[in-house]
Design a protein around this motif. Structure first.
Motif, PDB file in Angstrom:
ATOM      1  N   HIS A  13      19.831  37.282 -17.102  1.00  0.00           N
ATOM      2  CA  HIS A  13      19.439  35.989 -17.669  1.00  0.00           C
ATOM      3  C   HIS A  13      20.087  35.910 -19.054  1.00  0.00           C
ATOM      4  O   HIS A  13      20.232  36.930 -19.736  1.00  0.00           O
ATOM      5  CB  HIS A  13      17.909  35.911 -17.776  1.00  0.00           C
ATOM      6  N   PRO A  14      20.479  34.745 -19.511  1.00  0.00           N
ATOM      7  CA  PRO A  14      21.145  34.628 -20.812  1.00  0.00           C
ATOM      8  C   PRO A  14      20.354  35.231 -21.986  1.00  0.00           C
ATOM      9  O   PRO A  14      20.943  35.626 -22.984  1.00  0.00           O
ATOM     10  CB  PRO A  14      21.332  33.126 -21.002  1.00  0.00           C
ATOM     11  N   THR A  15      19.031  35.314 -21.862  1.00  0.00           N
ATOM     12  CA  THR A  15      18.239  35.836 -22.973  1.00  0.00           C
ATOM     13  C   THR A  15      17.973  37.340 -22.875  1.00  0.00           C
ATOM     14  O   THR A  15      17.283  37.891 -23.723  1.00  0.00           O
ATOM     15  CB  THR A  15      16.882  35.113 -23.073  1.00  0.00           C
ATOM     16  N   GLY A  16      18.477  38.005 -21.824  1.00  0.00           N
ATOM     17  CA  GLY A  16      18.351  39.458 -21.775  1.00  0.00           C
ATOM     18  C   GLY A  16      17.805  40.082 -20.521  1.00  0.00           C
ATOM     19  O   GLY A  16      18.366  41.050 -20.025  1.00  0.00           O
ATOM     20  N   PRO A  17      16.682  39.597 -19.976  1.00  0.00           N
ATOM     21  CA  PRO A  17      16.155  40.290 -18.794  1.00  0.00           C
ATOM     22  C   PRO A  17      17.074  40.124 -17.587  1.00  0.00           C
ATOM     23  O   PRO A  17      17.862  39.173 -17.516  1.00  0.00           O
ATOM     24  CB  PRO A  17      14.806  39.619 -18.531  1.00  0.00           C
ATOM     25  N   ASN A  18      16.980  41.057 -16.659  1.00  0.00           N
ATOM     26  CA  ASN A  18      17.694  40.911 -15.398  1.00  0.00           C
ATOM     27  C   ASN A  18      16.861  40.041 -14.477  1.00  0.00           C
ATOM     28  O   ASN A  18      15.640  40.174 -14.408  1.00  0.00           O
ATOM     29  CB  ASN A  18      17.960  42.275 -14.766  1.00  0.00           C
ATOM     30  N   LEU A  19      17.525  39.138 -13.777  1.00  0.00           N
ATOM     31  CA  LEU A  19      16.873  38.174 -12.909  1.00  0.00           C
ATOM     32  C   LEU A  19      17.319  38.416 -11.475  1.00  0.00           C
ATOM     33  O   LEU A  19      18.518  38.472 -11.194  1.00  0.00           O
ATOM     34  CB  LEU A  19      17.249  36.749 -13.345  1.00  0.00           C
ATOM     35  N   ILE A  20      16.344  38.581 -10.590  1.00  0.00           N
ATOM     36  CA  ILE A  20      16.633  38.700  -9.161  1.00  0.00           C
ATOM     37  C   ILE A  20      16.096  37.423  -8.515  1.00  0.00           C
ATOM     38  O   ILE A  20      14.904  37.136  -8.592  1.00  0.00           O
ATOM     39  CB  ILE A  20      15.959  39.936  -8.550  1.00  0.00           C
ATOM     40  N   THR A  21      16.992  36.665  -7.905  1.00  0.00           N
ATOM     41  CA  THR A  21      16.621  35.415  -7.260  1.00  0.00           C
ATOM     42  C   THR A  21      16.542  35.648  -5.760  1.00  0.00           C
ATOM     43  O   THR A  21      17.501  36.120  -5.152  1.00  0.00           O
ATOM     44  CB  THR A  21      17.656  34.319  -7.583  1.00  0.00           C
ATOM     45  N   ASP A  46      14.540  45.195 -21.664  1.00  0.00           N
ATOM     46  CA  ASP A  46      14.633  43.727 -21.658  1.00  0.00           C
ATOM     47  C   ASP A  46      13.820  43.115 -20.531  1.00  0.00           C
ATOM     48  O   ASP A  46      13.483  41.935 -20.581  1.00  0.00           O
ATOM     49  CB  ASP A  46      16.085  43.270 -21.535  1.00  0.00           C
ATOM     50  N   GLY A  47      13.536  43.882 -19.500  1.00  0.00           N
ATOM     51  CA  GLY A  47      12.690  43.418 -18.417  1.00  0.00           C
ATOM     52  C   GLY A  47      13.449  42.967 -17.183  1.00  0.00           C
ATOM     53  O   GLY A  47      14.673  42.821 -17.181  1.00  0.00           O
ATOM     54  N   VAL A  48      12.671  42.775 -16.129  1.00  0.00           N
ATOM     55  CA  VAL A  48      13.178  42.282 -14.847  1.00  0.00           C
ATOM     56  C   VAL A  48      12.251  41.159 -14.386  1.00  0.00           C
ATOM     57  O   VAL A  48      11.025  41.300 -14.446  1.00  0.00           O
ATOM     58  CB  VAL A  48      13.234  43.394 -13.784  1.00  0.00           C
ATOM     59  N   ILE A  49      12.858  40.068 -13.952  1.00  0.00           N
ATOM     60  CA  ILE A  49      12.097  38.945 -13.395  1.00  0.00           C
ATOM     61  C   ILE A  49      12.559  38.749 -11.962  1.00  0.00           C
ATOM     62  O   ILE A  49      13.767  38.693 -11.689  1.00  0.00           O
ATOM     63  CB  ILE A  49      12.332  37.659 -14.209  1.00  0.00           C
ATOM     64  N   ILE A  50      11.601  38.673 -11.053  1.00  0.00           N
ATOM     65  CA  ILE A  50      11.912  38.378  -9.659  1.00  0.00           C
ATOM     66  C   ILE A  50      11.499  36.930  -9.410  1.00  0.00           C
ATOM     67  O   ILE A  50      10.312  36.595  -9.467  1.00  0.00           O
ATOM     68  CB  ILE A  50      11.193  39.342  -8.700  1.00  0.00           C
ATOM     69  N   ASP A  51      12.498  36.091  -9.178  1.00  0.00           N
ATOM     70  CA  ASP A  51      12.269  34.657  -8.971  1.00  0.00           C
ATOM     71  C   ASP A  51      12.036  34.398  -7.478  1.00  0.00           C
ATOM     72  O   ASP A  51      12.950  34.529  -6.666  1.00  0.00           O
ATOM     73  CB  ASP A  51      13.463  33.864  -9.478  1.00  0.00           C
ATOM     74  N   LEU A  52      10.800  34.037  -7.137  1.00  0.00           N
ATOM     75  CA  LEU A  52      10.415  33.798  -5.753  1.00  0.00           C
ATOM     76  C   LEU A  52      10.266  32.304  -5.435  1.00  0.00           C
ATOM     77  O   LEU A  52       9.686  31.945  -4.421  1.00  0.00           O
ATOM     78  CB  LEU A  52       9.099  34.535  -5.459  1.00  0.00           C
ATOM     79  N   PRO A 106       4.645  30.394 -13.365  1.00  0.00           N
ATOM     80  CA  PRO A 106       5.115  29.287 -12.529  1.00  0.00           C
ATOM     81  C   PRO A 106       6.640  29.141 -12.482  1.00  0.00           C
ATOM     82  O   PRO A 106       7.196  28.745 -11.466  1.00  0.00           O
ATOM     83  CB  PRO A 106       4.480  28.052 -13.160  1.00  0.00           C
ATOM     84  N   THR A 107       7.314  29.467 -13.599  1.00  0.00           N
ATOM     85  CA  THR A 107       8.765  29.291 -13.661  1.00  0.00           C
ATOM     86  C   THR A 107       9.436  30.514 -14.262  1.00  0.00           C
ATOM     87  O   THR A 107       8.787  31.318 -14.959  1.00  0.00           O
ATOM     88  CB  THR A 107       9.154  28.079 -14.521  1.00  0.00           C
ATOM     89  N   VAL A 108      10.713  30.613 -14.042  1.00  0.00           N
ATOM     90  CA  VAL A 108      11.507  31.698 -14.642  1.00  0.00           C
ATOM     91  C   VAL A 108      11.451  31.604 -16.160  1.00  0.00           C
ATOM     92  O   VAL A 108      11.275  32.610 -16.851  1.00  0.00           O
ATOM     93  CB  VAL A 108      12.958  31.660 -14.145  1.00  0.00           C
ATOM     94  N   GLU A 109      11.563  30.396 -16.695  1.00  0.00           N
ATOM     95  CA  GLU A 109      11.578  30.242 -18.153  1.00  0.00           C
ATOM     96  C   GLU A 109      10.257  30.690 -18.779  1.00  0.00           C
ATOM     97  O   GLU A 109      10.236  31.286 -19.871  1.00  0.00           O
ATOM     98  CB  GLU A 109      11.938  28.826 -18.557  1.00  0.00           C
ATOM     99  N   ALA A 111       8.333  33.008 -17.501  1.00  0.00           N
ATOM    100  CA  ALA A 111       8.364  34.468 -17.401  1.00  0.00           C
ATOM    101  C   ALA A 111       9.233  35.074 -18.498  1.00  0.00           C
ATOM    102  O   ALA A 111       8.858  36.070 -19.121  1.00  0.00           O
ATOM    103  CB  ALA A 111       8.877  34.892 -16.019  1.00  0.00           C
ATOM    104  N   VAL A 112      10.373  34.457 -18.755  1.00  0.00           N
ATOM    105  CA  VAL A 112      11.270  34.929 -19.822  1.00  0.00           C
ATOM    106  C   VAL A 112      10.541  34.884 -21.157  1.00  0.00           C
ATOM    107  O   VAL A 112      10.568  35.836 -21.939  1.00  0.00           O
ATOM    108  CB  VAL A 112      12.569  34.100 -19.877  1.00  0.00           C
ATOM    109  N   ALA A 113       9.874  33.786 -21.425  1.00  0.00           N
ATOM    110  CA  ALA A 113       9.144  33.651 -22.705  1.00  0.00           C
ATOM    111  C   ALA A 113       8.043  34.690 -22.825  1.00  0.00           C
ATOM    112  O   ALA A 113       7.793  35.188 -23.918  1.00  0.00           O
ATOM    113  CB  ALA A 113       8.565  32.230 -22.810  1.00  0.00           C
ATOM    114  N   ALA A 114       7.396  35.028 -21.715  1.00  0.00           N
ATOM    115  CA  ALA A 114       6.318  36.005 -21.754  1.00  0.00           C
ATOM    116  C   ALA A 114       6.805  37.426 -21.966  1.00  0.00           C
ATOM    117  O   ALA A 114       6.112  38.253 -22.549  1.00  0.00           O
ATOM    118  CB  ALA A 114       5.495  35.927 -20.467  1.00  0.00           C
ATOM    119  N   LEU A 115       8.023  37.723 -21.483  1.00  0.00           N
ATOM    120  CA  LEU A 115       8.562  39.072 -21.657  1.00  0.00           C
ATOM    121  C   LEU A 115       8.966  39.282 -23.098  1.00  0.00           C
ATOM    122  O   LEU A 115       8.991  40.343 -23.614  1.00  0.00           O
ATOM    123  CB  LEU A 115       9.756  39.319 -20.739  1.00  0.00           C
TER     124      LEU A 115
END
Length: 115
Positions: A13-21, A46-52, A106-109, A111-115
């Motif tokens: 993700h542009p802000t750092g975490p890795n994003l799995i879609t 930086d974290g990992v977000i799994i976008d479901l 609810p959204t990737v954004e 989740a990014v803000a929370a990490l």
């Protein structure tokens, strides 16, 4: 033979975490696609977000893959979040107690803000 389809792609993700879609049906027949994406993803501070968001179905095999990702994140001290649970999946997570395990947004954004 199965006609189930699942895609799982990993990218930063542009802000750092890795994003799995993840998109499609996550079940016994397709879980290997998500396992592979998780194996190829670096778990860092930086974290990992799994976008479901585009996940249409998830069975117990899919839940097992997600729980395995949770254990990997814990072992590497990596923040992990899920994003975009649809109402059906949100209900299943509630029934099996996964809301106590995963941070979900609810959204990737969000989740990014929370990490």
């Amino acid at each position: 033979m199965t006609d189930r389809v699942l895609t799982a792609t990993s990218h930063p993700h542009p802000t750092g975490p890795n994003l799995i879609t993840v998109a499609g049906e996550l079940d016994y027949y397709t879980a290997a696609h998500l396992r592979k994406a998780l194996e190829e993803t670096t778990f860092t501070a930086d974290g990992v977000i799994i976008d479901l968001t585009d996940l249409t179905y998830c069975d117990s095999t899919g839940i097992t893959v997600l729980v395995t990702a949770y254990h990997r994140a814990r072992a590497s001290d990596t923040p992990l979040a899920l994003a975009g649970l649809n109402p059906d999946l949100d209900r299943v997570f509630g029934i099996v107690g996964l809301h106590d395990v995963f941070a979900s947004y609810p959204t990737v954004e969000e989740a990014v803000a929370a990490l």
